[in-house]
Design a protein around this motif. Structure first.
Motif, mmCIF file in Angstrom:
data_model
loop_
_atom_site.group_PDB
_atom_site.id
_atom_site.type_symbol
_atom_site.label_atom_id
_atom_site.label_comp_id
_atom_site.label_asym_id
_atom_site.label_seq_id
_atom_site.Cartn_x
_atom_site.Cartn_y
_atom_site.Cartn_z
ATOM 1 N N GLU A 83 0.857 -1.188 0.000
ATOM 2 C CA GLU A 83 0.000 0.000 0.000
ATOM 3 C C GLU A 83 0.889 1.234 0.000
ATOM 4 O O GLU A 83 1.872 1.302 0.750
ATOM 5 N N ILE A 84 0.546 2.221 -0.817
ATOM 6 C CA ILE A 84 1.310 3.465 -0.885
ATOM 7 C C ILE A 84 0.426 4.606 -0.423
ATOM 8 O O ILE A 84 -0.731 4.733 -0.844
ATOM 9 N N LEU A 85 0.971 5.438 0.455
ATOM 10 C CA LEU A 85 0.219 6.522 1.075
ATOM 11 C C LEU A 85 0.968 7.841 0.896
ATOM 12 O O LEU A 85 2.203 7.871 0.878
ATOM 13 N N ALA A 86 0.216 8.925 0.789
ATOM 14 C CA ALA A 86 0.825 10.254 0.654
ATOM 15 C C ALA A 86 -0.225 11.308 0.950
ATOM 16 O O ALA A 86 -1.417 11.010 1.129
ATOM 17 N N HIS A 87 0.216 12.554 1.014
ATOM 18 C CA HIS A 87 -0.700 13.678 1.152
ATOM 19 C C HIS A 87 -1.636 13.714 -0.055
ATOM 20 O O HIS A 87 -1.243 13.394 -1.179
ATOM 21 N N SER A 115 -0.261 3.625 -7.762
ATOM 22 C CA SER A 115 -1.543 3.989 -7.167
ATOM 23 C C SER A 115 -1.354 4.269 -5.682
ATOM 24 O O SER A 115 -0.932 3.389 -4.925
ATOM 25 N N ALA A 116 -1.642 5.492 -5.266
ATOM 26 C CA ALA A 116 -1.455 5.884 -3.866
ATOM 27 C C ALA A 116 -2.774 6.347 -3.272
ATOM 28 O O ALA A 116 -3.645 6.862 -3.971
ATOM 29 N N GLY A 117 -2.894 6.164 -1.969
ATOM 30 C CA GLY A 117 -4.075 6.602 -1.244
ATOM 31 C C GLY A 117 -3.736 7.689 -0.246
ATOM 32 O O GLY A 117 -2.567 7.908 0.101
ATOM 33 N N ARG A 118 -4.768 8.370 0.221
ATOM 34 C CA ARG A 118 -4.578 9.471 1.162
ATOM 35 C C ARG A 118 -4.051 8.952 2.500
ATOM 36 O O ARG A 118 -4.578 8.007 3.070
ATOM 37 N N CYS A 119 -3.000 9.595 2.988
ATOM 38 C CA CYS A 119 -2.370 9.198 4.236
ATOM 39 C C CYS A 119 -3.268 9.563 5.424
ATOM 40 O O CYS A 119 -3.788 10.684 5.492
ATOM 41 N N PRO A 120 -3.466 8.652 6.380
ATOM 42 C CA PRO A 120 -4.262 8.980 7.566
ATOM 43 C C PRO A 120 -3.493 9.902 8.504
ATOM 44 O O PRO A 120 -2.318 10.225 8.259
#
Length: 268
Positions: A83-87, A115-120
């Motif tokens: 899983e990739i996360l970022a601002h 594909s990245a998702g919003r970081c918590p």
């Protein structure tokens, strides 16, 4: 080229394209339990994958979307299904990396999209809890990670371990200083800065405080010189001696003149 070192339970992974046996520009990623903080540049992506072969990785968090921070994202997602996360601001750029000027492509390489998702707001690993903090200044969508109990601050490119006398097209000096002050306000005592260059500073408060004071001093002096009628080039020469070599290397994208213009506008 890749170098590995351990720091208080954190693995620092230093990476650089190698030219004639010498590193070109260093960038650091960090492994905290099964969380990888940044993935370096495309030129070192295979070496990074080799190192991570025997490591458990479940997530990658990108401090921002620049090519020297997301370079192995594509391979990690393809081969390890991480899983990739970022601002939120960075997601489109990570998914579809923009074209690069020649000098940046030579130094770091053009990354594959991922594909990245919003970081918590928090990232929890087996042993640590990292607070995600918005820290714009180097660029929009830049974050830092704070582990309060250990006094760690992963500062990305907000603070890279030394003062820079240049600014680029995405730099915002006002935001940069505000972000540094925010990080200092989160700690009552000293803390450790783990930067995205090679530097780990145990005197993080002193480092950030010194940087803030120096830039406030430069802004005040630049504004005073401008008020006396001095032009940008003359202010550059007075503050820094001469224009930075990065001006020619980057066709003016990164220069001391850019920094002076930002200092004249800065509210710090």
């Amino acid at each position: 080229m890749i170098e590995i070192s351990e720091f208080d339970g954190v693995t620092q992974i230093r990476m650089s394209r190698e030219v004639k046996g010498e590193p070109l520009f260093w960038v650091s990623a960090y492994l905290v339990d099964d969380l990888l903080i940044d993935s370096g540049c495309m030129h070192t992506s295979v070496e990074l994958m080799d190192f991570l072969d025997s490591r458990q990785i479940s997530r990658v968090v990108n401090m921002h979307y620049h090519e020297d921070h997301i370079g192995a994202n594509g391979l990690l997602q393809e081969r390890r299904n991480v899983e990739i996360l970022a601002h939120e601001w960075s997601l489109d750029f990570i998914g579809n990396p923009p074209g690069l000027p020649r000098y940046r492509e030579q130094a770091w390489g053009k990354p594959l999209g991922s594909s990245a998702g919003r970081c918590p707001d928090f990232l929890e690993t087996e042993n640590y809890k990292l607070e995600v903090v918005d820290t714009p200044g180097h660029c929009p969508g830049h974050i830092s990670l704070v582990e309060r109990t250990r006094g760690w601050v992963f500062s990305g490119d907000l603070f890279i371990g030394r003062e820079l006398w240049v600014a680029g097209p995405e730099t915002d000096v006002t935001d940069m200083i505000r972000s540094m002050k925010n990080l200092m306000s989160m700690h009552s005592g000293e803390f450790t800065l783990l930067t995205s260059l090679r530097t780990i500073r145990r005197d993080g408060r002193k480092a950030l405080s010194g940087f803030v004071s120096r830039y406030q001093e430069l802004a005040q002096l630049a504004k005073s010189l401008a008020s006396s009628g001095m032009d940008t080039k003359s202010i550059v020469n007075r503050l820094f001696g001469q224009e930075s070599v990065f001006d020619a290397m980057t066709a003016g994208q990164y220069s001391s003149a850019n920094l002076v213009k930002l200092l004249l506008e800065a509210e710090i």
